[in-house]
Design an enzyme around this catalytic site. Structure first.
Site, PDB file in Angstrom:
ATOM      1  N   ASN A 110      35.808  29.786  34.375  1.00 22.03           N
ATOM      2  CA  ASN A 110      34.551  30.004  33.644  1.00 22.03           C
ATOM      3  C   ASN A 110      34.643  29.626  32.162  1.00 22.03           C
ATOM      4  OD1 ASN A 110      36.269  32.273  33.300  1.00 22.03           O
ATOM      5  ND2 ASN A 110      34.532  33.584  32.781  1.00 22.03           N
TER       6      ASN A 110
ATOM      7  N   LYS B 157      48.976  28.067  35.382  1.00 20.08           N
ATOM      8  CA  LYS B 157      48.194  27.578  36.516  1.00 20.08           C
ATOM      9  C   LYS B 157      46.730  27.846  36.195  1.00 20.08           C
ATOM     10  CE  LYS B 157      46.408  29.063  40.171  1.00 20.08           C
ATOM     11  NZ  LYS B 157      45.212  28.168  40.222  1.00 20.08           N
TER      12      LYS B 157
ATOM     13  N   GLU C 271      43.169  40.953  33.022  1.00 21.30           N
ATOM     14  CA  GLU C 271      41.788  40.976  32.525  1.00 21.30           C
ATOM     15  C   GLU C 271      40.913  40.655  33.718  1.00 21.30           C
ATOM     16  OE1 GLU C 271      38.360  39.726  31.816  1.00 21.30           O
ATOM     17  OE2 GLU C 271      39.214  38.107  30.607  1.00 21.30           O
TER      18      GLU C 271
ATOM     19  N   CYS D  87      32.842  37.262  32.138  1.00 30.12           N
ATOM     20  CA  CYS D  87      33.318  38.580  32.554  1.00 30.12           C
ATOM     21  C   CYS D  87      32.706  39.699  31.727  1.00 30.12           C
ATOM     22  CB  CYS D  87      34.836  38.632  32.495  1.00 30.12           C
ATOM     23  SG  CYS D  87      35.525  38.144  30.907  1.00 30.12           S
TER      24      CYS D  87
ATOM     25  N   GLU E 223      30.062  42.882  40.833  1.00 38.63           N
ATOM     26  CA  GLU E 223      29.788  41.964  39.734  1.00 38.63           C
ATOM     27  C   GLU E 223      29.082  40.716  40.264  1.00 38.63           C
ATOM     28  OE1 GLU E 223      32.267  39.940  36.051  1.00 38.63           O
ATOM     29  OE2 GLU E 223      33.295  40.313  37.942  1.00 38.63           O
TER      30      GLU E 223
END
Length: 475
Positions: free
Chosen positions: A151, A174, A249, A283, A380
């Site tokens: 994102n 990665k 996170e 997020c 979410e």
């Protein structure tokens, strides 16, 4: 500009071809492939591990001046290459070019802050009787496996690389297979600024294969992950097998408390822009709008009006206010969530549909009076959906803000100073914005609580997460 060639980076070498499996990179504005990404095989991952181990042995001995020179140099190169990097990010992720340029600037500022932190890795000397000496020092934890999502294709790799480098660690990055060229561009700035090639590697592959291989190795001493709570739990279990340190996170479900004394017009202008930034694929995106009943109708209608006025289109078009969603899975998820909510009685105020039959465009959406048992009120959405419900008083509003097990970012709008303090204390969240959405910065910790993870990135805390503490006592 053309899209760049794709490759792995191990020991400074660009690796492609060789019969490796590939994954298609798709432009979300068209739905068409733009490149094939080579995927690492087990031998590549073993080579990356060996290189990271070697890189750590040398980089841990580097001076603060060396680390700062690399990070400051990379910041300069990021700014010089901003236009090209931003265009690449838009091509492979879909966000507007303006948003991508902000990402480059944020990365540069973070690298510069971390350059300063390289000089501030302080320890202390303890008070002891004459003839004795005790010291506390902070040392780099070791090679870091860092997993970054799609994102923020520039910002997330920058976070994953900057802190370990400042702390004296090596890194195997990665990044997301959907957005590889952006991550490679950030890494190249560091290498071109003088980072020794053994210190930072970039690999791509089947995510579960890569994570299992890297985390099974004793070379890796820390995991840094940004992504969903579901995947975070899985990776945490893998890391726990070898007691590796972790920074997580994870997901959020950002509550926004709008009280009856709020500056409603300012709140609407600010929150609508924030909600639909990056098509809601953020997020810390504001999602559940918990609005006092006295201003509910005004807020709901004003939000829907602003959402309906957003121009949706190709992120490369200067007129675009919101680009496409990043991949084919996201519009499908929006349709499922909205259908469930409306079937349960939610009111669709605007949006709720795809745009066109090419690419992954979805109309900015507002749902009101959404039942608490609707899936979108508990999972979410990670998309351009705002949920607006009325509440009778402060107690009920705080209860709703804390109802879910997520706690990444929360927001509140009120002009009452005492209420600002009460709300900031009562909300269970790693970050809280009062009358603002500016909850991050190079010098400020970024992270959540509960199911939204643990640890922090950015700020001094981001570097500290890459250090271990040692006490030495001399008699």
């Amino acid at each position: 500009m053309s899209y760049p060639d794709l490759h792995l980076v191990i020991g400074g070498e660009r690796i492609a071809g060789g019969g490796r499996r590939t994954s298609a990179v798709v432009n979300p504005a068209t739905g068409e492939p733009i490149a094939d990404l080579p995927l690492a095989d087990p031998a590549d991952l073993d080579r990356a591990l060996d290189t990271a181990a070697r890189g750590f042995r040398s980089w841990r001995e580097s001076t603060p001046q060396q680390r700062a020179a690399v990070l400051n140099g990379a910041a300069r190169l990021l700014r010089e290459r901003a236009d090209d990097l931003a265009r690449i990010a838009t091509l492979e992720q879909g966000k507007t070019l303006a948003e991508a340029k902000v990402e480059v600037a944020m990365n540069a500022a973070l690298f510069e802050f971390y350059a300063g932190e390289a000089f501030r890795l302080y320890g202390r000397t303890l008070v002891r009787p004459a003839g004795q000496r005790s010291t506390v020092s902070h040392e780099p934890v070791g090679p870091v496996a860092a997993f970054a999502p799609w994102n923020f294709p520039l910002g997330n790799p920058g976070r994953k690389l900057g802190a370990p480098i400042a702390a004296g660690c090596s890194v195997i990055l990665k990044a997301a297979e959907e957005t590889p060229a952006s991550a490679l561009g950030v890494l190249q700035c560091l290498l071109d600024a003088g980072l020794p090639p053994d210190v930072a590697q970039a690999v791509f592959g089947v995510p579960d294969e890569v994570s299992r291989h890297l985390l099974a190795s004793p070379v890796i001493r820390k995991l840094s992950f940004t992504g969903s709570t579901t995947v975070g739990r899985h990776l945490a279990r893998l890391a726990a097998e070898d007691m590796k340190r972790t920074t997580m996170e994870l997901g959020g479900h950002g509550p926004v408390l709008v009280f009856d004394d709020a500056d409603i017009d300012r709140a609407l202008d600010t929150m609508a822009a924030s909600k639909y930034r990056n098509a809601g694929q953020v997020c810390v995106s504001p999602t559940r709008f918990i609005v006092h009943e006295a201003v509910f109708a005004r807020f709901r209608d004003g939000f829907a009006e602003r959402a309906g006025g957003i121009v949706v289109g190709d992120g490369l078009d200067p007129a675009t206010g919101m680009g496409p969603m990043a991949n084919a899975r996201r519009p499908e998820a929006m349709e499922r969530l909205i259908a469930d909510a409306t079937a349960r009685g939610a009111r669709l105020c605007t949006g709720g549909e795809r745009i066109g039959n090419r690419g992954y465009f979805y109309r900015p959406t507002v749902l009101a009076d959404v039942p608490l048992d609707a899936t979108v009120m508990n999972e979410e959405p990670f998309g351009p959906i705002a949920l607006i419900n009325p509440y009778r008083d402060e107690e009920a509003m705080i209860a709703e803000a804390n109802r879910l097990p997520y706690g990444l970012a929360a927001y509140a709008w009120t002009q009452d100073a005492q209420r600002q303090r009460r709300v900031s204390r009562a909300i269970e969240s790693g970050m809280v914005g009062i009358n603002t959405t500016m909850i991050g910065g190079a010098d400020s910790p970024f992270g959540g609580v509960k199911w939204s993870g643990h640890g922090a990135e950015d700020g001094p805390e981001g570097v500290a997460a890459c250090l271990v503490t040692k006490a030495v006592h001399e008699g």
